[in-house]
Write a protein that holds these residues in place. Structure first.
Motif, PDB file in Angstrom:
ATOM      1  N   SER A 145      69.610  44.450  53.074  1.00  0.00           N
ATOM      2  CA  SER A 145      68.635  43.616  52.369  1.00  0.00           C
ATOM      3  C   SER A 145      67.888  42.634  53.272  1.00  0.00           C
ATOM      4  CB  SER A 145      69.339  42.822  51.262  1.00  0.00           C
ATOM      5  OG  SER A 145      70.329  41.964  51.814  1.00  0.00           O
ATOM      6  N   ALA A 146      68.040  42.753  54.585  1.00  0.00           N
ATOM      7  CA  ALA A 146      67.392  41.802  55.501  1.00  0.00           C
ATOM      8  C   ALA A 146      65.887  41.776  55.278  1.00  0.00           C
ATOM      9  CB  ALA A 146      67.695  42.180  56.949  1.00  0.00           C
ATOM     10  N   GLY A 147      65.328  40.580  55.132  1.00  0.00           N
ATOM     11  CA  GLY A 147      63.900  40.429  54.920  1.00  0.00           C
ATOM     12  C   GLY A 147      63.452  40.603  53.487  1.00  0.00           C
ATOM     13  N   ASN A 148      64.386  40.834  52.569  1.00  0.00           N
ATOM     14  CA  ASN A 148      64.046  41.050  51.167  1.00  0.00           C
ATOM     15  C   ASN A 148      64.187  39.729  50.405  1.00  0.00           C
ATOM     16  OD1 ASN A 148      63.854  41.813  48.476  1.00  0.00           O
ATOM     17  ND2 ASN A 148      64.922  43.744  48.790  1.00  0.00           N
ATOM     18  N   LEU A 149      63.075  39.168  49.975  1.00  0.00           N
ATOM     19  CA  LEU A 149      63.111  37.882  49.269  1.00  0.00           C
ATOM     20  C   LEU A 149      63.828  37.967  47.929  1.00  0.00           C
ATOM     21  CD1 LEU A 149      59.497  36.567  49.996  1.00  0.00           C
ATOM     22  CD2 LEU A 149      61.642  35.576  50.846  1.00  0.00           C
ATOM     23  N   ASP A 150      63.952  39.178  47.392  1.00  0.00           N
ATOM     24  CA  ASP A 150      64.634  39.354  46.106  1.00  0.00           C
ATOM     25  C   ASP A 150      66.146  39.447  46.251  1.00  0.00           C
ATOM     26  OD1 ASP A 150      62.279  39.421  44.534  1.00  0.00           O
ATOM     27  OD2 ASP A 150      61.925  41.489  45.159  1.00  0.00           O
ATOM     28  N   GLU A 264      58.967  32.958  64.241  1.00  0.00           N
ATOM     29  CA  GLU A 264      57.722  32.765  63.502  1.00  0.00           C
ATOM     30  C   GLU A 264      57.169  34.051  62.906  1.00  0.00           C
ATOM     31  OE1 GLU A 264      53.316  30.614  63.959  1.00  0.00           O
ATOM     32  OE2 GLU A 264      54.629  30.842  65.703  1.00  0.00           O
ATOM     33  N   GLU A 265      57.156  35.123  63.671  1.00  0.00           N
ATOM     34  CA  GLU A 265      56.530  36.370  63.218  1.00  0.00           C
ATOM     35  C   GLU A 265      57.512  37.320  62.543  1.00  0.00           C
ATOM     36  OE1 GLU A 265      53.334  36.635  63.352  1.00  0.00           O
ATOM     37  OE2 GLU A 265      53.094  34.773  64.486  1.00  0.00           O
ATOM     38  N   THR A 266      58.592  36.791  61.998  1.00  0.00           N
ATOM     39  CA  THR A 266      59.559  37.637  61.311  1.00  0.00           C
ATOM     40  C   THR A 266      58.955  38.204  60.032  1.00  0.00           C
ATOM     41  OG1 THR A 266      61.865  37.761  60.552  1.00  0.00           O
ATOM     42  CG2 THR A 266      60.616  35.789  59.945  1.00  0.00           C
ATOM     43  N   HIS A 267      59.742  38.943  59.273  1.00  0.00           N
ATOM     44  CA  HIS A 267      59.210  39.583  58.061  1.00  0.00           C
ATOM     45  C   HIS A 267      60.069  39.246  56.854  1.00  0.00           C
ATOM     46  CE1 HIS A 267      57.399  42.686  55.498  1.00  0.00           C
ATOM     47  NE2 HIS A 267      58.639  42.904  55.073  1.00  0.00           N
ATOM     48  N   TRP A 268      59.423  38.787  55.799  1.00  0.00           N
ATOM     49  CA  TRP A 268      60.032  38.630  54.487  1.00  0.00           C
ATOM     50  C   TRP A 268      59.030  39.149  53.457  1.00  0.00           C
ATOM     51  CZ3 TRP A 268      64.906  36.973  53.326  1.00  0.00           C
ATOM     52  CH2 TRP A 268      65.622  36.311  54.328  1.00  0.00           C
ATOM     53  N   SER A 269      59.517  39.821  52.449  1.00  0.00           N
ATOM     54  CA  SER A 269      58.635  40.295  51.381  1.00  0.00           C
ATOM     55  C   SER A 269      59.476  40.609  50.151  1.00  0.00           C
ATOM     56  CB  SER A 269      57.841  41.540  51.817  1.00  0.00           C
ATOM     57  OG  SER A 269      58.716  42.600  52.157  1.00  0.00           O
ATOM     58  N   LYS A 270      58.771  40.864  49.057  1.00  0.00           N
ATOM     59  CA  LYS A 270      59.431  41.240  47.815  1.00  0.00           C
ATOM     60  C   LYS A 270      59.118  42.692  47.493  1.00  0.00           C
ATOM     61  CE  LYS A 270      59.234  36.567  45.827  1.00  0.00           C
ATOM     62  NZ  LYS A 270      58.722  35.728  44.710  1.00  0.00           N
ATOM     63  N   LYS A 271      59.970  43.276  46.688  1.00  0.00           N
ATOM     64  CA  LYS A 271      59.695  44.636  46.229  1.00  0.00           C
ATOM     65  C   LYS A 271      58.459  44.625  45.351  1.00  0.00           C
ATOM     66  CE  LYS A 271      64.555  46.092  46.375  1.00  0.00           C
ATOM     67  NZ  LYS A 271      65.706  46.575  45.591  1.00  0.00           N
ATOM     68  N   PRO A 272      57.636  45.693  45.370  1.00  0.00           N
ATOM     69  CA  PRO A 272      57.808  46.953  46.091  1.00  0.00           C
ATOM     70  C   PRO A 272      57.277  46.939  47.510  1.00  0.00           C
ATOM     71  CG  PRO A 272      55.866  47.091  44.732  1.00  0.00           C
ATOM     72  CD  PRO A 272      56.451  45.728  44.473  1.00  0.00           C
ATOM     73  N   ASP A 273      56.777  45.785  47.991  1.00  0.00           N
ATOM     74  CA  ASP A 273      56.254  45.738  49.357  1.00  0.00           C
ATOM     75  C   ASP A 273      57.349  45.882  50.396  1.00  0.00           C
ATOM     76  OD1 ASP A 273      53.647  45.362  48.435  1.00  0.00           O
ATOM     77  OD2 ASP A 273      53.908  43.199  48.313  1.00  0.00           O
ATOM     78  N   TRP A 274      58.558  45.390  50.070  1.00  0.00           N
ATOM     79  CA  TRP A 274      59.656  45.458  51.031  1.00  0.00           C
ATOM     80  C   TRP A 274      60.062  46.901  51.269  1.00  0.00           C
ATOM     81  CZ3 TRP A 274      64.652  47.338  51.131  1.00  0.00           C
ATOM     82  CH2 TRP A 274      65.458  46.900  52.200  1.00  0.00           C
ATOM     83  N   HIS A 278      60.317  48.891  57.882  1.00  0.00           N
ATOM     84  CA  HIS A 278      59.411  47.846  58.351  1.00  0.00           C
ATOM     85  C   HIS A 278      60.158  46.521  58.498  1.00  0.00           C
ATOM     86  CE1 HIS A 278      55.428  46.138  59.070  1.00  0.00           C
ATOM     87  NE2 HIS A 278      55.839  45.087  58.379  1.00  0.00           N
ATOM     88  N   ALA A 279      61.005  46.210  57.517  1.00  0.00           N
ATOM     89  CA  ALA A 279      61.770  44.961  57.577  1.00  0.00           C
ATOM     90  C   ALA A 279      62.730  44.968  58.755  1.00  0.00           C
ATOM     91  CB  ALA A 279      62.533  44.754  56.269  1.00  0.00           C
TER      92      ALA A 279
END
Length: 367
Positions: A145-150, A264-274, A278-279
């Motif tokens: 789940s790394a980078g998954n805001l959900d 700074e340039e790390t990645h976080w996003s929510k589904k379905p974008d995650w 890519h994460a």
């Protein structure tokens, strides 16, 4: 999860059809295959096989120096040669390296024989004060789940978005600021984690009995080993030697985990974008350390490749960068860059980057 990632949403990386970097200057664009991030999984599969002899060697050159430095530090205390206590620093470095071996065992990538990896990992866990099966479950959730805001909260450093932070009460903001303060994060935090929190597997209530059995068995083994050493060297020398080693190694381990995802340039996003690939590739850093530190830390700085294919043994990660140098610049941070990461504490969902409290306040005023 990996196989379900949508190919169209992954960033394309240009390599030769063989999966090797395209070194032919005459090759036209039309003849060059385009691999998505999902394609890197196939490329990295050739590096997943560990070498049993190399793994045994890596274990030996880590355990033996750790034991020697520990004994030398004790001798310094025994003979009242107090400057000799500086030897706890290299002992801590080798304990940190032992944790990296335990980490690979948890991924089944050190000997690639689950039973051997598990028992090596459990044994090392007595030294690192880390119950192996409990940690392995939590770490697997982190990778999934790394980078998954959900799906934050297990095996992660707590990271709030600007909006979530602004929605907190005054005391909630103070609590988050304290949690993120360097003294707490890298001083009090490691002591709490390794000495107290990992003694009971809270958060693993639904994971069956194994994390609890592992934790209690590890606690008993730690108590037995400590009692034996206290009987042999005395309680004061034991505490003067072993406690600093554990705390220094723990602080270094937390620091590494921090900068591997908090840049700074790390990645976080929510589904379905995650998307997993890519994460993994963009949400973990390439912490480009000097050679000695790279060796001591078991190449864990090549963290983006590790997250993309966690079954690659740590001693084969440099092979990946050697054969595919285009990966080296993705998420690359230097030792100096990493020092500036400490102030990055909130995720800006609009700008897609980590920012400081001060930057977040400026953004709030501007918006």
């Amino acid at each position: 999860m990996i196989e379900s990632a949508r190919r169209s949403e992954c960033e394309e990386i240009r390599v030769a059809p063989s999966g090797e970097p395209d070194e032919n200057p005459k090759r036209s664009e039309d003849q060059t295959a385009l691999f998505t991030e999902k394609g890197w999984l196939k490329i990295l599969a050739q590096y997943r096989q560990p070498r049993a002899g190399r793994s045994a060697f890596e274990l030996a050159v880590t355990v033996v120096p750790f034991a020697l430095f520990w004994a030398a530090a004790w001798a310094a205390v025994h003979y009242s040669f107090w400057p000799g206590l500086i030897l706890v620093v290299p002992a801590a470095a080798f304990l940190l390296r032992l944790f990296m071996i335990q980490h690979d065992c948890g991924h089944g990538s050190f000997f690639a024989r689950r039973g051997v990896d598990d028992w090596v990992g459990r044994t090392i866990g007595i030294l690192t004060l880390t119950p192996y099966d409990y940690w392995r479950r939590a770490h697997a959730e982190h990778h999934a789940s790394a980078g998954n805001l959900d799906e934050r909260g297990v095996g992660d450093i707590e990271t709030l978005t600007i909006a979530e932070y602004n929605a907190l009460s005054r005391w909630g903001r103070i609590g988050y600021r304290l949690y993120r303060h360097p003294i707490v994060m890298f001083g009090i935090g490691p002591a709490w984690l390794f000495l107290i929190k990992q003694r009971l597997p809270f958060g693993m209530m639904r994971s069956g009995a194994l994390p609890w059995i592992s934790t209690m068995a590890t606690n008993l083994a730690i108590a037995a080993a400590a009692a034996l050493l206290i009987w042999a060297v005395g309680i004061v020398p034991f505490l003067l030697v072993h406690l600093p080693i554990v705390l220094l190694a723990g602080a270094a381990g937390v620091w590494l985990f921090y900068v591997q995802h908090q840049f700074e340039e790390t990645h976080w996003s929510k589904k379905p974008d995650w998307q997993f690939q890519h994460a993994a590739l963009h949400g973990a850093s390439h912490y480009d350390l000097p050679p000695v530190l790279r060796w001591i830390t078991g190449n864990i700085g090549i963290h983006h490749v590790h997250h993309l294919s966690s079954r690659v043994p740590y001693y084969r990660l440099p092979e990946v960068l050697r054969d595919h140098p285009e990966l080296a610049d993705i998420g690359r941070i230097t030792l100096m860059d990493s020092l500036r990461c400490v102030k990055l504490v909130l995720w800006d969902e609009q700008a897609k980057r980590l920012v400081s409290f001060r930057d977040a306040a400026r953004l709030a005023a501007a918006r």
